[in-house]
Design a protein around this motif. Structure first.
Motif, mmCIF file in Angstrom:
data_model
loop_
_atom_site.group_PDB
_atom_site.id
_atom_site.type_symbol
_atom_site.label_atom_id
_atom_site.label_comp_id
_atom_site.label_asym_id
_atom_site.label_seq_id
_atom_site.Cartn_x
_atom_site.Cartn_y
_atom_site.Cartn_z
ATOM 1 N N ILE A 1 -4.357 -2.926 -5.042
ATOM 2 C CA ILE A 1 -3.667 -3.286 -3.794
ATOM 3 C C ILE A 1 -4.605 -3.062 -2.604
ATOM 4 O O ILE A 1 -4.670 -3.891 -1.686
ATOM 5 N N LEU A 2 -5.351 -1.963 -2.639
ATOM 6 C CA LEU A 2 -6.290 -1.690 -1.537
ATOM 7 C C LEU A 2 -7.344 -2.794 -1.458
ATOM 8 O O LEU A 2 -7.729 -3.213 -0.366
ATOM 9 N N VAL B 1 -12.029 5.513 16.610
ATOM 10 C CA VAL B 1 -13.191 6.297 17.046
ATOM 11 C C VAL B 1 -13.398 7.551 16.190
ATOM 12 O O VAL B 1 -14.480 8.101 16.136
ATOM 13 N N HIS B 2 -12.360 7.991 15.524
ATOM 14 C CA HIS B 2 -12.482 9.212 14.712
ATOM 15 C C HIS B 2 -12.769 8.845 13.261
ATOM 16 O O HIS B 2 -12.618 7.692 12.865
ATOM 17 N N ASP B 3 -13.195 9.795 12.458
ATOM 18 C CA ASP B 3 -13.381 9.522 11.029
ATOM 19 C C ASP B 3 -12.991 10.719 10.151
ATOM 20 O O ASP B 3 -11.932 10.737 9.555
ATOM 21 N N ILE B 4 -13.851 11.771 10.148
ATOM 22 C CA ILE B 4 -13.608 12.902 9.234
ATOM 23 C C ILE B 4 -12.311 13.647 9.561
ATOM 24 O O ILE B 4 -11.733 14.306 8.689
ATOM 25 N N GLU B 5 -11.845 13.497 10.807
ATOM 26 C CA GLU B 5 -10.608 14.183 11.204
ATOM 27 C C GLU B 5 -9.453 13.798 10.271
ATOM 28 O O GLU B 5 -8.585 14.614 9.976
ATOM 29 N N GLU C 1 0.841 -1.214 0.000
ATOM 30 C CA GLU C 1 0.000 0.000 0.000
ATOM 31 C C GLU C 1 0.871 1.256 0.000
ATOM 32 O O GLU C 1 0.660 2.179 -0.800
ATOM 33 N N ILE C 2 1.873 1.263 0.880
ATOM 34 C CA ILE C 2 2.755 2.435 0.961
ATOM 35 C C ILE C 2 3.562 2.591 -0.333
ATOM 36 O O ILE C 2 3.709 3.703 -0.860
ATOM 37 N N GLN D 1 -1.787 5.734 13.901
ATOM 38 C CA GLN D 1 -1.751 4.305 14.210
ATOM 39 C C GLN D 1 -3.140 3.692 13.990
ATOM 40 O O GLN D 1 -3.908 3.531 14.938
ATOM 41 N N THR D 2 -3.444 3.437 12.718
ATOM 42 C CA THR D 2 -4.740 2.829 12.394
ATOM 43 C C THR D 2 -4.502 1.580 11.562
ATOM 44 O O THR D 2 -3.741 1.616 10.591
ATOM 45 N N ASP D 3 -5.156 0.488 11.948
ATOM 46 C CA ASP D 3 -4.978 -0.748 11.194
ATOM 47 C C ASP D 3 -6.176 -1.070 10.318
ATOM 48 O O ASP D 3 -6.080 -1.932 9.442
ATOM 49 N N SER D 4 -7.286 -0.373 10.545
ATOM 50 C CA SER D 4 -8.507 -0.704 9.810
ATOM 51 C C SER D 4 -8.418 -0.215 8.362
ATOM 52 O O SER D 4 -8.408 0.988 8.099
ATOM 53 N N ILE D 5 -8.396 -1.152 7.444
ATOM 54 C CA ILE D 5 -8.312 -0.792 6.019
ATOM 55 C C ILE D 5 -9.625 -0.143 5.558
ATOM 56 O O ILE D 5 -9.627 0.722 4.683
ATOM 57 N N VAL D 6 -10.730 -0.551 6.208
ATOM 58 C CA VAL D 6 -12.026 0.037 5.847
ATOM 59 C C VAL D 6 -12.006 1.539 6.160
ATOM 60 O O VAL D 6 -12.392 2.377 5.322
ATOM 61 N N HIS D 7 -11.491 1.859 7.352
ATOM 62 C CA HIS D 7 -11.394 3.273 7.728
ATOM 63 C C HIS D 7 -10.461 4.021 6.767
ATOM 64 O O HIS D 7 -10.768 5.122 6.318
ATOM 65 N N VAL D 8 -9.333 3.388 6.475
ATOM 66 C CA VAL D 8 -8.329 4.045 5.616
ATOM 67 C C VAL D 8 -8.906 4.324 4.220
ATOM 68 O O VAL D 8 -8.731 5.417 3.671
ATOM 69 N N VAL D 9 -9.638 3.348 3.697
ATOM 70 C CA VAL D 9 -10.230 3.545 2.367
ATOM 71 C C VAL D 9 -11.294 4.633 2.432
ATOM 72 O O VAL D 9 -11.324 5.553 1.607
ATOM 73 N N GLU D 10 -12.150 4.523 3.456
ATOM 74 C CA GLU D 10 -13.303 5.433 3.540
ATOM 75 C C GLU D 10 -12.908 6.883 3.830
ATOM 76 O O GLU D 10 -13.462 7.802 3.223
ATOM 77 N N TRP D 11 -11.953 7.067 4.726
ATOM 78 C CA TRP D 11 -11.657 8.439 5.161
ATOM 79 C C TRP D 11 -10.318 8.988 4.670
ATOM 80 O O TRP D 11 -10.049 10.165 4.831
#
Lengths: 179, 211
Positions: free
Chosen positions: B107-108, B123-127, B64-65, B179-189
């Motif tokens: 890759i995503l 817990v955060h999203d739009i930030e 990904e990186i 420090q986020t491991d959630s790929i769903v969060h990474v894709v979405e936000w």
């Protein structure tokens, strides 16, 4: 062909160094090159001339993006195509703005379409009775095929003033012909 | 015809020596260098994610990186080429960023498939989107400022690619900082807003790069 390419590239290199004669020769060559390209795509010779001038000015403005180390023609044609597309886009959007909606047209059509209440001569006569400026605008746009922008340039007005004047003239004509 | 002759004479009279624009590869290198310094400074200020060394053992994170970095490099080169009227006669290279974007999305997709069980959402999203936007502002301004000096004949595409390039800097920073491991969060936000902003760039290109 290769000789001509080499010549153009050489002229451009000299132009970038400040050689004004080479630059004039290059622009002349370029306009000779582009004229047939534009003539094939535009109907009126005055359109070709106007656009050619615009392209030459664009080439002048963008000449720092050419370094003399790659073929000149693709660079010049890229600018010409870009300006042509711009011109055609503006031209057609201008035509669309002036296009009459079919629904609108239906309302004003006489019931008996085979017997028109007015002829070309009667419209011409009514046009001639309009104020001079409005009459000139309609003649240029509808008899000689100029766009609003070109009429504006010719008459030393701005484009929107031409459109407003034309719109007023249409209204007057419509009123007279419907009577 | 007489008008053309007059115009040619006038333009020739105005013509003084002109310094040609640098080669696009040199320009891209400058952009990449400036972005690297910018990223380095922001890592010094905000810090790297504490588990970065560990994350580099995860092949999908590395991929990904790597592709995000590739996207940044490809869009930088494309944006520079698109700033020239003839794309510096390197059309294939100018459009290479589309392939890189496709590879990045692929890759995503695989990273998302391998995320089992799914990592918990933060817990955060739009930030995150706002953080990336703030981080991308300076590169975006700089890229547009540089591109305006040239003469793009593909101003919409150039604007989109330029904005994608700037936002990939922001996305790269956040991915290595947060420090986020959630790929769903990474894709979405992170990445979907980055691509959406690239689309806004199509409009911005028309406004800023038309000449």
């Amino acid at each position: 062909m290769t000789d001509q390419n080499d010549k153009l590239e050489k002229l451009m290199k000299q132009s970038l160094n400040g050689d004004q004669r080479a630059y004039a020769a290059l622009l002349q060559e370029t306009s000779r090159l582009l004229r047939p390209f534009l003539s094939r795509r535009l109907s009126f010779s005055n359109e070709v001339d106007d656009l050619l001038q615009e392209i030459l000015v664009s080439i002048h403005k963008a000449r720092h993006t050419y370094d003399g180390n790659r073929p000149y023609k693709p660079w010049a044609y890229a600018i010409a195509r870009f300006r042509l597309q711009d011109y055609l886009r503006a031209h057609y959007s201008d035509q669309l703005r002036h296009a009459v909606d079919f629904d609108e047209l239906e309302e004003s059509l006489p019931e008996n379409v085979t017997e028109a209440g007015f002829s070309y001569e009667s419209i011409s006569a009514e046009v001639n009775k309009l104020p001079e400026k409005q009459a000139n605008i309609l003649q240029l746009m509808h008899q000689e095929g100029y766009t609003a922008r070109e009429v504006a340039e010719k008459m030393g007005m701005n484009e929107s003033a031409v459109k407003v004047a034309a719109h007023r003239a249409y209204k007057i004509l419509r009123g007279k012909l419907e009577r | 015809m007489a008008n053309i002759d007059e115009l040619v004479a006038k333009l020739a009279q105005d013509a003084s020596a002109v310094k040609p624009a640098p080669h696009p590869f040199m320009l891209s290198l400058r952009w990449l260098g400036a972005a690297a310094i910018y990223l380095a400074v922001s890592f010094v200020v905000f810090g790297l994610r504490p588990d970065l060394a560990e994350k580099f053992h995860n092949p999908w994170f590395v991929a990904e990186i790597a592709t995000l970095l590739g996207l940044f490099v490809a869009t930088s080169v494309s944006a520079v080429l698109l700033a020239f009227p003839d794309l510096h006669q390197k059309r294939a290279l100018a459009l290479a960023s589309a392939w890189m974007l496709a590879l990045f999305l692929l890759i995503l997709f695989f990273a998302w498939r391998s995320d089992t069980p799914p990592a918990p959402l933060p817990v955060h999203d739009i930030e995150c989107t706002l953080g990336i936007t703030m981080m991308a502002l300076l590169p975006a301004m700089w890229i547009f400022y540089s591109m305006r000096k040239y003469a793009s004949t593909h101003y919409r595409l150039a604007g989109g690619v330029a904005l994608l390039s700037a936002f990939s800097v922001g996305a790269l920073w956040l991915r290595l900082h947060e420090q986020t491991d959630s790929i769903v969060h990474v894709v979405e936000w992170h990445y979907l807003p980055m691509i959406a902003i690239g689309l806004i760039g199509l409009w911005l290109g028309k406004v800023m790069l038309k000449w």
